[in-house]
Design an enzyme around this catalytic site. Structure first.
Site, PDB file in Angstrom:
ATOM      1  N   HIS A  74       0.827  -1.207   0.000  1.00  0.00           N
ATOM      2  CA  HIS A  74       0.000   0.000   0.000  1.00  0.00           C
ATOM      3  C   HIS A  74       0.863   1.261   0.000  1.00  0.00           C
ATOM      4  CE1 HIS A  74      -3.419  -2.531   2.005  1.00  0.00           C
ATOM      5  NE2 HIS A  74      -3.127  -2.920   0.784  1.00  0.00           N
ATOM      6  N   HIS A 235      -9.300  -2.032  -5.145  1.00  0.00           N
ATOM      7  CA  HIS A 235      -8.172  -2.382  -4.282  1.00  0.00           C
ATOM      8  C   HIS A 235      -7.197  -3.315  -5.003  1.00  0.00           C
ATOM      9  CE1 HIS A 235      -5.992  -2.790  -0.519  1.00  0.00           C
ATOM     10  NE2 HIS A 235      -5.855  -4.063  -0.826  1.00  0.00           N
ATOM     11  N   ASP A 239      -3.193  -2.844  -5.336  1.00  0.00           N
ATOM     12  CA  ASP A 239      -2.186  -3.863  -5.030  1.00  0.00           C
ATOM     13  C   ASP A 239      -1.253  -4.110  -6.213  1.00  0.00           C
ATOM     14  OD1 ASP A 239      -2.854  -4.341  -2.393  1.00  0.00           O
ATOM     15  OD2 ASP A 239      -4.130  -6.070  -2.827  1.00  0.00           O
ATOM     16  N   HIS A 262      -1.303 -11.211  -4.937  1.00  0.00           N
ATOM     17  CA  HIS A 262       0.102 -10.855  -4.786  1.00  0.00           C
ATOM     18  C   HIS A 262       1.047 -11.921  -5.350  1.00  0.00           C
ATOM     19  CE1 HIS A 262      -0.722  -7.250  -2.524  1.00  0.00           C
ATOM     20  NE2 HIS A 262      -1.524  -7.922  -1.718  1.00  0.00           N
TER      21      HIS A 262
END
Length: 282
Positions: A74, A235, A239, A262
């Site tokens: 973030h 979001h 990421d 991720h």
């Protein structure tokens, strides 16, 4: 996009999202041109020379001296979205503070402590994708691809059986989209059904409705409610931007992500870095 340069140090403190341990991270202006470094007490390491992984519900960066930094994505996303590519980052504690569970607080403070580059200042060197690249995860039906382009353009698609999320798609273009307004405020999220398993794994100890969105079978719990109807997929863009910051330079590419997280993001970064290093060695 507009590029910015830090004019002074910025520090953030608070508990980490997964460890729950209090820590602090400090970002100061870089001293070596356009270079992002991770600093320890004794040495600074270029970010693109560090190892990293996307397992464990977040990204973890491993420095050559054996130390590591958890969940920097973030903070990295805020730096990327603001166009800050000259910075030295140091941390006290195992994890970057969660703050509000997104990039908004990071971006706000970093913008105040930076200025746009002037017309006579050189821009940072770009990374580029010369041939298409793709990585996939068959077990999760996830894939993320990179194609040549003259700007950074990201499309992300998520597909959850849970009705409050469902299928969502959003685009981000670095040349026209306002990162601070439309992506930085999008918070991390988790399914209510997986909270117990996360805690058993030693994760989400610092999570709360103040820094995360919890999705039930029929409802969504979050402080103040959802900030966007499609906050979940926004979001994911946040990421991806944060994980791409591991390249150490802005990227020109068309990114298409389907059910990516991720792990896949980091694997794509590895592919792009390998291509960049191959060109340098020739």
């Amino acid at each position: 996009m507009i590029f910015r340069r830090l004019t002074g140090p910025v520090s953030f403190s608070g508990a980490g999202l997964h460890s729950g341990v209090s820590g602090m991270v400090t970002v100061v202006p870089g001293t070596e041109g356009y270079r992002v470094t991770l600093r320890t007490e004794k040495e600074a390491f270029p970010i693109e020379k560090c190892r990293f992984t996307g397992t464990g519900r977040g990204t973890e960066v491993f420095l050559p001296d054996g130390s590591s930094l958890k969940t920097p994505e973030h903070l990295f996303s805020a730096l990327s979205g603001l166009g800050i590519w000259s910075a030295a980052i140091s941390a006290e504690g195992p994890e970057v503070p969660a703050l509000d569970g997104c990039a908004a607080a990071f971006a706000s403070a970093l913008e105040e402590a930076s200025r746009p580059l002037g017309p006579d200042e050189n821009l940072p060197e770009f990374a580029a994708v010369s041939v298409p690249a793709a990585v996939q995860d068959g077990s999760r039906r996830g894939v993320i691809c990179a194609f040549p382009d003259d700007e950074l353009h990201i499309s992300s698609v998520i597909d959850y059986e849970e009705e409050p999320i469902g299928t969502q798609l959003v685009d981000y273009r670095s040349s026209k989209d306002d990162f601070r307004q439309f992506f930085a405020p999008a918070r991390t999220f988790a399914l209510g059904s997986e909270i117990g398993a996360l805690l058993e794994r030693g994760l989400a100890k610092g999570g709360s409705l103040e820094n995360a969105v919890v999705v039930g079978k029929t409802d969504v719990r979050a402080s103040g409610g959802l900030r966007f109807a499609d906050e979940f997929v926004r979001h994911k863009i946040l990421d991806i931007l944060g994980d791409l910051y591991l390249l150490g330079r802005p990227l020109r590419a068309r990114i298409v992500a389907l059910r990516s997280g991720h792990t896949l993001n980091c694997r794509l970064v590895e592919r792009i870095l390998a291509g960049m290093n191959q060109k340098i060695s020739r």
